[in-house]
Design a protein around this motif. Structure first.
Motif, PDB file in Angstrom:
ATOM      1  N   ARG A 182     -69.720  92.706 -49.198  1.00 58.93           N
ATOM      2  CA  ARG A 182     -69.695  92.460 -50.630  1.00 58.93           C
ATOM      3  C   ARG A 182     -69.041  93.628 -51.381  1.00 58.93           C
ATOM      4  O   ARG A 182     -68.250  93.419 -52.303  1.00 58.93           O
ATOM      5  CB  ARG A 182     -71.117  92.240 -51.129  1.00 58.93           C
ATOM      6  CG  ARG A 182     -71.163  91.864 -52.572  1.00 58.93           C
ATOM      7  CD  ARG A 182     -72.566  91.521 -52.983  1.00 58.93           C
ATOM      8  NE  ARG A 182     -72.596  91.188 -54.392  1.00 58.93           N
ATOM      9  CZ  ARG A 182     -73.636  90.752 -55.015  1.00 58.93           C
ATOM     10  NH1 ARG A 182     -74.755  90.562 -54.369  1.00 58.93           N
ATOM     11  NH2 ARG A 182     -73.586  90.481 -56.293  1.00 58.93           N
ATOM     12  N   LEU A 183     -69.338  94.843 -50.977  1.00 59.14           N
ATOM     13  CA  LEU A 183     -68.749  96.022 -51.598  1.00 59.14           C
ATOM     14  C   LEU A 183     -67.244  96.069 -51.330  1.00 59.14           C
ATOM     15  O   LEU A 183     -66.469  96.399 -52.222  1.00 59.14           O
ATOM     16  CB  LEU A 183     -69.424  97.288 -51.079  1.00 59.14           C
ATOM     17  CG  LEU A 183     -69.044  98.598 -51.730  1.00 59.14           C
ATOM     18  CD1 LEU A 183     -69.508  98.584 -53.182  1.00 59.14           C
ATOM     19  CD2 LEU A 183     -69.695  99.747 -50.993  1.00 59.14           C
ATOM     20  N   LYS A 184     -66.850  95.722 -50.124  1.00 64.18           N
ATOM     21  CA  LYS A 184     -65.424  95.734 -49.767  1.00 64.18           C
ATOM     22  C   LYS A 184     -64.670  94.681 -50.550  1.00 64.18           C
ATOM     23  O   LYS A 184     -63.556  94.924 -51.031  1.00 64.18           O
ATOM     24  CB  LYS A 184     -65.278  95.501 -48.269  1.00 64.18           C
ATOM     25  CG  LYS A 184     -63.945  95.936 -47.719  1.00 64.18           C
ATOM     26  CD  LYS A 184     -63.933  95.851 -46.213  1.00 64.18           C
ATOM     27  CE  LYS A 184     -64.280  97.207 -45.669  1.00 64.18           C
ATOM     28  NZ  LYS A 184     -63.957  97.361 -44.251  1.00 64.18           N
ATOM     29  N   VAL A 185     -65.245  93.496 -50.721  1.00 64.59           N
ATOM     30  CA  VAL A 185     -64.597  92.420 -51.479  1.00 64.59           C
ATOM     31  C   VAL A 185     -64.515  92.785 -52.954  1.00 64.59           C
ATOM     32  O   VAL A 185     -63.514  92.532 -53.623  1.00 64.59           O
ATOM     33  CB  VAL A 185     -65.349  91.086 -51.272  1.00 64.59           C
ATOM     34  CG1 VAL A 185     -64.907  90.035 -52.275  1.00 64.59           C
ATOM     35  CG2 VAL A 185     -65.152  90.588 -49.856  1.00 64.59           C
ATOM     36  N   LYS A 186     -65.561  93.406 -53.469  1.00 64.78           N
ATOM     37  CA  LYS A 186     -65.592  93.781 -54.879  1.00 64.78           C
ATOM     38  C   LYS A 186     -64.529  94.838 -55.204  1.00 64.78           C
ATOM     39  O   LYS A 186     -63.953  94.822 -56.265  1.00 64.78           O
ATOM     40  CB  LYS A 186     -66.983  94.332 -55.220  1.00 64.78           C
ATOM     41  CG  LYS A 186     -67.167  94.680 -56.668  1.00 64.78           C
ATOM     42  CD  LYS A 186     -68.584  95.179 -56.925  1.00 64.78           C
ATOM     43  CE  LYS A 186     -68.752  95.542 -58.376  1.00 64.78           C
ATOM     44  NZ  LYS A 186     -70.095  96.061 -58.636  1.00 64.78           N
ATOM     45  N   ASN A 187     -64.265  95.737 -54.272  1.00 67.13           N
ATOM     46  CA  ASN A 187     -63.298  96.801 -54.512  1.00 67.13           C
ATOM     47  C   ASN A 187     -61.856  96.372 -54.292  1.00 67.13           C
ATOM     48  O   ASN A 187     -60.934  97.095 -54.640  1.00 67.13           O
ATOM     49  CB  ASN A 187     -63.614  98.019 -53.622  1.00 67.13           C
ATOM     50  CG  ASN A 187     -64.856  98.753 -54.079  1.00 67.13           C
ATOM     51  OD1 ASN A 187     -65.245  98.648 -55.239  1.00 67.13           O
ATOM     52  ND2 ASN A 187     -65.476  99.456 -53.176  1.00 67.13           N
ATOM     53  N   SER A 188     -61.629  95.211 -53.700  1.00 70.08           N
ATOM     54  CA  SER A 188     -60.232  94.790 -53.478  1.00 70.08           C
ATOM     55  C   SER A 188     -59.742  93.825 -54.508  1.00 70.08           C
ATOM     56  O   SER A 188     -60.305  93.451 -55.425  1.00 70.08           O
ATOM     57  CB  SER A 188     -60.031  94.176 -52.130  1.00 70.08           C
ATOM     58  OG  SER A 188     -61.068  93.558 -51.555  1.00 70.08           O
TER      59      SER A 188
END
Length: 50
Positions: free
Chosen positions: A44-50
């Motif tokens: 979720r953090l990786k998707v939010k930052n991309s």
């Protein structure tokens, strides 16, 4: 943190003393839940930052 404690308990149970069956199963359930939550949060953090 919970995953770290679970892994520490699992390791101690394998090396230093034998845990009862219910404790091994409960620790496994906690470990499985913690790994699932950690994976979900990381993705979720990786998707939010991309």
């Amino acid at each position: 943190m919970i995953l770290d404690l679970s892994i520490l308990l699992w390791t101690a149970g394998r090396i230093f003393f034998t845990l009862p069956g219910w404790a091994v199963r409960a620790n496994g359930a906690v470990m499985l839940t913690a790994m699932s939550l950690l994976t979900f949060a990381s993705i979720r953090l990786k998707v939010k930052n991309s």
